[in-house]
Every structure is written in structure tokens, then in C-alpha cells.
Design a protein around this motif. Structure first.
Motif: not given
Length: 204
Positions: A81-95
Motif C-alpha cells: 500500500k502506498t500513502e502520501i506521507a508529506g510534501l515540500f517545494v523547491t524554489n529557484y527565483d521566487d520573489s
């Protein structure tokens, strides 16, 4: 529950609403604990959703999957079984990153765009405390190298001393320590003070 049971992948466009739900649950938890960081509902507005879809298309959004074996009902057959455990974001040039970092880094002779910025790291409650943050930091450090940049950077609210200590001392894992904490900065647009952290991944 072992670290090898978790994998990191790019978020799929059809998962955007689940991504939003996870972020809103985190915002509600912060709100209930009197931590002013993400206003309730900020992720559900159309502009935010559209921005997320753009980020997903640009491979900036990541999902952490947990793969758990479970026995079939009455069959004795194991079923993954596969469940989403979490998340994250990577930014390069965000204001936002430009506002927090550009002026300070100019005084050090560095370009604020010479980095990946780690944001919106959220782990669901059952998966907290199992060592996922070091796994994520290591993953993002690999992305820093792939991108030709030199630094990994992130921030948090200056008033969250517990999180600041974690980033300083343990976020890279046992025996590896944390990130360098730099000066805090006041964001006049949000009316908040932020602590800033970085690690030079690739030599200049």
C-alpha cells in the motif's frame, strides 16, 4: 516504519487538491497553536492553486510516499500500500526568497539566485519523528548539485525557537549536524521576522 519505506518523487498535476488539503491541515494546526505563518484558506484560493500547478509543471513540487506492506483480508497474501506521507517545494527565483535574501547576500558578495530554497515542508503526523527531514535535505542537496548552484537555503519564523534549533543542529541527520543560521530579517509585507539558514553544498 523504516526510511527505506519512503520515496520522493515529483508531484503529479492530478494531486494538486490533495497537496492543498495537506497544506491547509498544517495551516490549521499552526493556527490552533497560535503560530502565525499561513493564514487559513490561503492555499485554496484560485491564484494559489494556479501557482501550484505551474510549480508542479516546473518540477518544483515533491511528494513523499510511504510504502507499507499489508496482508490481504483473509487471504494471507501481502499487498503493498502506498500513502502520501508529506510534501515540500523547491524554489529557484521566487520573489519571497528575493525579499528575504537578496540585500543581505549582496553584502557578502553572493547572488541570491545561486541556491535552491526549500519551502512548505510538511509531514503528516504519523510520519513525523522517523528521520524524514534529513532524507529530504539530502535529496535537495542533490538537486543543488544538479542545478549547477552552490547553496541550499531555507527559512522559518524567528519565534519558532524549537524549529530553529532543529535546523541548526539535527536537520541533516545523526552525526551530520544542521545548517548555518544567519541573521534574522523582518518582512514588512507580512509583518513577521524570519530566521534564515543555509548550507554550501558545492564549493565556490
Amino acid at each position: 516504519m523504516q526510511l527505506q519505506d519512503f520515496t520522493i518523487r515529483n508531484t503529479r498535476p492530478e494531486e494538486v487538491d490533495e497537496f492543498i488539503d495537506i497544506l491547509e491541515e498544517a495551516a490549521e494546526w499552526l493556527h490552533s497553536n497560535n503560530i502565525k505563518q499561513w493564514p487559513l484558506g490561503m492555499f485554496r484560493n484560485p491564484a494559489s492553486r494556479a501557482s501550484m500547478l505551474t510549480g508542479i509543471a516546473n518540477n518544483q513540487y515533491f511528494t513523499i510516499d510511504y510504502h507499507s506492506p499489508s496482508s490481504g483480508k483473509g487471504t494471507g497474501v501481502g499487498e503493498a500500500k502506498t500513502e502520501i506521507a508529506g510534501l515540500f517545494v523547491t524554489n529557484y527565483d521566487d520573489s519571497f526568497d528575493e525579499l528575504l535574501w537578496k540585500e543581505y547576500l549582496l553584502t557578502r558578495g553572493h547572488d541570491w539566485k545561486d541556491a535552491l530554497y526549500l519551502h512548505r515542508l510538511v509531514l503528516k503526523t504519523p510520519y513525523q519523528g522517523v528521520g524524514l527531514t534529513p532524507k529530504i535535505v539530502e535529496f535537495v542537496e542533490g538537486k543543488v548539485q544538479e542545478s549547477g548552484r552552490h547553496f541550499l537555503r531555507l527559512d522559518c519564523l524567528a519565534g519558532n525557537e524549537r524549529l530553529r534549533k532543529f535546523y541548526r543542529t539535527r536537520c541533516r541527520g545523526v552525526g551530520k549536524g544542521g545548517l548555518e543560521e544567519l541573521e534574522t530579517v523582518w518582512n514588512p509585507d507580512l509583518g513577521m521576522e524570519f530566521a534564515r539558514f543555509e548550507r554550501q553544498v558545492v564549493p565556490l
